[in-house]
Design an enzyme around this catalytic site. Structure first.
Site, mmCIF file in Angstrom:
data_model
loop_
_atom_site.group_PDB
_atom_site.id
_atom_site.type_symbol
_atom_site.label_atom_id
_atom_site.label_comp_id
_atom_site.label_asym_id
_atom_site.label_seq_id
_atom_site.Cartn_x
_atom_site.Cartn_y
_atom_site.Cartn_z
ATOM 1 N N SER A 1 3.026 6.328 7.487
ATOM 2 C CA SER A 1 2.490 6.407 6.059
ATOM 3 C C SER A 1 2.136 7.479 5.718
ATOM 4 O O SER A 1 1.447 7.545 4.213
ATOM 5 C CB SER A 1 0.921 5.617 6.239
ATOM 6 O OG SER A 1 1.145 4.191 6.347
ATOM 7 N N LYS B 1 3.461 8.069 2.045
ATOM 8 C CA LYS B 1 2.624 8.080 0.804
ATOM 9 C C LYS B 1 2.185 9.313 0.115
ATOM 10 O O LYS B 1 1.806 9.272 -1.150
ATOM 11 C CB LYS B 1 1.566 6.941 1.021
ATOM 12 C CG LYS B 1 1.524 5.540 1.698
ATOM 13 C CD LYS B 1 0.357 4.881 1.829
ATOM 14 C CE LYS B 1 0.596 3.281 2.437
ATOM 15 N NZ LYS B 1 1.048 3.376 3.759
ATOM 16 N N SER C 1 -4.439 3.059 2.560
ATOM 17 C CA SER C 1 -3.274 3.010 3.083
ATOM 18 C C SER C 1 -2.558 1.644 2.652
ATOM 19 O O SER C 1 -2.002 1.153 3.552
ATOM 20 C CB SER C 1 -3.435 3.254 4.721
ATOM 21 O OG SER C 1 -2.064 3.593 4.895
#
Length: 655
Positions: free
Chosen positions: A293, A296, A479
């Site tokens: 993640s 991102k 997230s």
């Protein structure tokens, strides 16, 4: 029972006897509470109803009991014993017969009697709440003589001239006691006053009231003059200014132990001084690894640089054929549309509401809505990206991508970990049709040339998402994988690439490259990081963070810094918010609580654990970092080891 002897003779020589002498008549007071006179020739104890006298209200005899005195106002319960005898009731041991029903007898002008309920047979209570105080001996003595006597004289045990309300002895009578009713009123008023004072005190003690009135005990009362307003700028200011920075040698020594923990598997990472842009520590910085993640961070940076902080995503509605009741909703890529009633916030604060869209449609058509269809050509039909696992969507962390959905596809709009719908776009159009009593979902409306003609038509309704700056922050804080993919699809549209997972991934790297970032070795297949096929270097991630965190006026700050600054506000805070809320709670990591802000990333199947963000040292220096593990065996142990590294950065002077 004590029976007193007969009283002495009256002043005129008439003896008091119990014979009931018909000539021994008593004076007849004329006051309103006086008894009627006893006709001559009749005994005061006679039984003839024609000669029976009734006691006036307020006398003791009125209550069936003898007394010593009369009250000119009719309120004193103390009547005369003679009254008891004149009523015609027999006297037994000094007590006249009582009213068997507990009522009183009240005399009237025509000699009739009226029953007053409310007292018991022995006359124990007066109708005004006072007690009779006549003695047994007084009653017997009065009944024996058959003559009325002055109540005052009888009370004092001496003879005197007959008195009545207007008699000569009236002025000499003892002062009347204050009625209990008046004393009761005084007590009542005093009690009410006390209650009002207490209620007022409690009210003034309430914080809301005392603050509003500025009372001395108000908890929020200013302790001094209000400070002058301070100008606010979107610039990260180091605590205590730009403090002394650590040296590369000092940092290397400080991290030697924490960065070599076996829990980290293979660690790739860099630490950069955000003020100067210098790399102070690195380990495998150019190794392309799966970032999870942390991807991102790149999606957020590209969106802010390419789309800008103010861009909003629009959802529009059109009439298929004016006046026919057919409505086509054109999706605009907003996955944050709220299913909650207007005025209630979902996880996406500031999101547009489905109710508002329905309201506008209803007003524009006068409620004539018979069919609703959804046009979704803004995105391609791909639902997941390359490298996604089959279980990734739908799941508790992602929904199959669509250009419109309610609450990010969540079944519960207020629960971030809620299961997602398998077809969130269909649910949205079903919900909209349900707002109209006669409407149904009709996909046929979008076929043929109707959809192509929408661009040339004016929408009858339109709602917009929160601005891109807030969407980026929500994506990082939660997230949010679904929101990340929708944002990246819009980057593709802006860069005139295909609005797909692959098109968005390429567009993201295009934007970063154009803004001077080294994207060498990077490969992306999505914008969320769910793809295990993504490859990114720790150097690229820390470089983006260093530019975003560069203090205003520093050598490293440039035109990119102000555009990327909103990215920092979306980073979770160690031990406080987002995916770091439950971390940095004990041991060495607790030293970084509140000072570390970073984006997390985890893919257990590859042993990937990432942490990319910034930390302010004890000397007030801002450091940017990116740490990514590969093949870490235990996720929890790897996370704790990463937290230890960043907390060490916080506490280390490292010079």
């Amino acid at each position: 029972m004590r029976i007193e002897p007969a009283r002495p003779a009256q002043p005129d020589g008439t003896a008091r006897t119990g014979s009931g002498d018909p000539d021994a008549t008593a004076p007849n007071p004329t006051g309103p509470n006086s008894a009627a006179p006893n006709p001559a020739g009749h005994s005061s104890a006679g039984h003839s109803s024609a000669t029976r006298r009734t006691a006036a209200p307020g006398t003791a005899a009125h209550h069936g009991r003898g007394s010593h005195g009369t009250d000119p106002h009719g309120t004193d319960p103390r009547g005369t014993a003679a009254d008891a005898g004149d009523r015609g009731g027999a006297v037994h041991h000094g007590f006249p017969h009582s009213n068997a029903t507990g009522g009183d007898y009240r005399g009237s002008a025509d000699g009739s009697t009226h029953s007053d309920g409310g007292t018991d047979g022995d006359g124990g209570a007066d109708r005004d709440g006072t007690d009779s105080d006549a003695t047994v001996s007084d009653a017997v003595a009065a009944a024996g003589t058959g003559a009325a006597e002055n109540a005052s004289a009888a009370n004092h045990g001496s003879d005197g001239p007959p008195t009545g309300p207007e008699g000569p002895a009236a002025a000499d009578s003892d002062p009347e006691p204050e009625p209990k009713r008046r004393r009761g009123r005084a007590l009542l008023f005093s009690g009410l006053a006390l209650v009002l004072v207490v209620a007022l005190g409690i009210t003034l003690a309430l914080p809301a009231v005392s603050n509003r009135l500025g009372l001395p005990w108000a908890p929020n009362l200013p302790k001094g003059d209000e400070p002058e307003p301070v100008a606010v700028t979107r610039q990260l200011q180091s605590i205590g200014g730009q403090g002394d920075g650590p040296t590369a040698n000092g940092l290397r020594q400080a991290l030697e132990g924490p960065a070599s923990s076996g829990a980290l598997g293979t660690l790739s990472g860099t630490v950069v001084d955000a003020t100067t842009g210098d790399t102070l520590w690195s380990q495998g910085e150019n190794r392309a690894v799966t970032p999870a993640s942390a991807t991102k961070i790149l999606t957020a940076a590209a969106a802010l640089l390419e789309l800008g902080p103010d861009m909003r995503l629009s959802t529009k509605a059109y009439e298929a054929v004016p006046g026919r009741g057919g409505i086509i909703v054109r999706a605009g890529g907003d996955v944050t549309l709220s299913s909650l009633p207007e005025g209630e916030e979902s996880l996406y604060h500031g999101a547009a509401h489905l109710d508002e869209l329905a309201k506008q449609i209803d007003e524009a058509t006068n409620g004539n809505v018979r069919a609703v269809a959804l046009e979704q050509s803004v995105f391609t039909t791909d639902k997941t990206g390359q490298g996604w696992a089959d279980e990734d969507a739908p799941s508790t962390y992602a929904a199959p991508l669509a250009p419109i959905m309610l609450d990010g596809g969540r079944q519960d709009p207020l629960d971030d970990t809620s299961e997602r719908f398998g077809d969130p776009a269909q649910r949205m159009v079903d919900q909209l049709a349900g707002k109209f009593a006669a409407a149904e979902v009709d996909p046929e409306l979008t076929k043929g040339s109707r959809a192509a003609q929408l661009e040339e038509s004016e929408p009858i309704a339109e709602v917009q998402s929160a601005p891109m700056e807030r969407l980026v922050q929500q994506m990082l804080q939660l997230s949010d994988n679904t929101l990340a993919e929708a944002i990246q699809h819009h980057i593709a549209i802006s860069k005139e690439r295909e609005p797909s997972f692959e098109g968005g991934a390429k567009a993201t790297l295009d934007v970063l490259r154009e803004h001077g970032f080294d994207v060498g070795g990077a490969t992306l297949h999505d914008g969320s990081g769910l793809s295990v096929d993504n490859r990114v270097t720790a150097k690229l991630l820390s470089e983006v963070m260093a530019v975003a965190a560069a203090p205003g006026g520093s050598a490293h700050a440039d035109e990119r810094t102000s555009k990327l600054r909103p990215l920092l506000a979306g980073l979770p805070v160690a031990g406080g918010t987002g995916t770091l809320a439950e971390r940095y709670t004990e041991g060495t990591p607790a030293q970084g609580r509140g000072w570390v802000r970073a984006k997390t990333g985890t893919i257990p199947s590859t042993g990937t654990n990432a942490l990319t963000g910034q930390v302010v040292t004890v000397d007030g220096r801002t450091l940017a970092f990116s740490l990514v593990t590969s093949k870490a065996g235990n996720t929890d142990a790897a996370r704790d080891a990463l937290d230890t590294v960043t907390a060490t950065l916080r506490e280390c002077g490292c010079r």
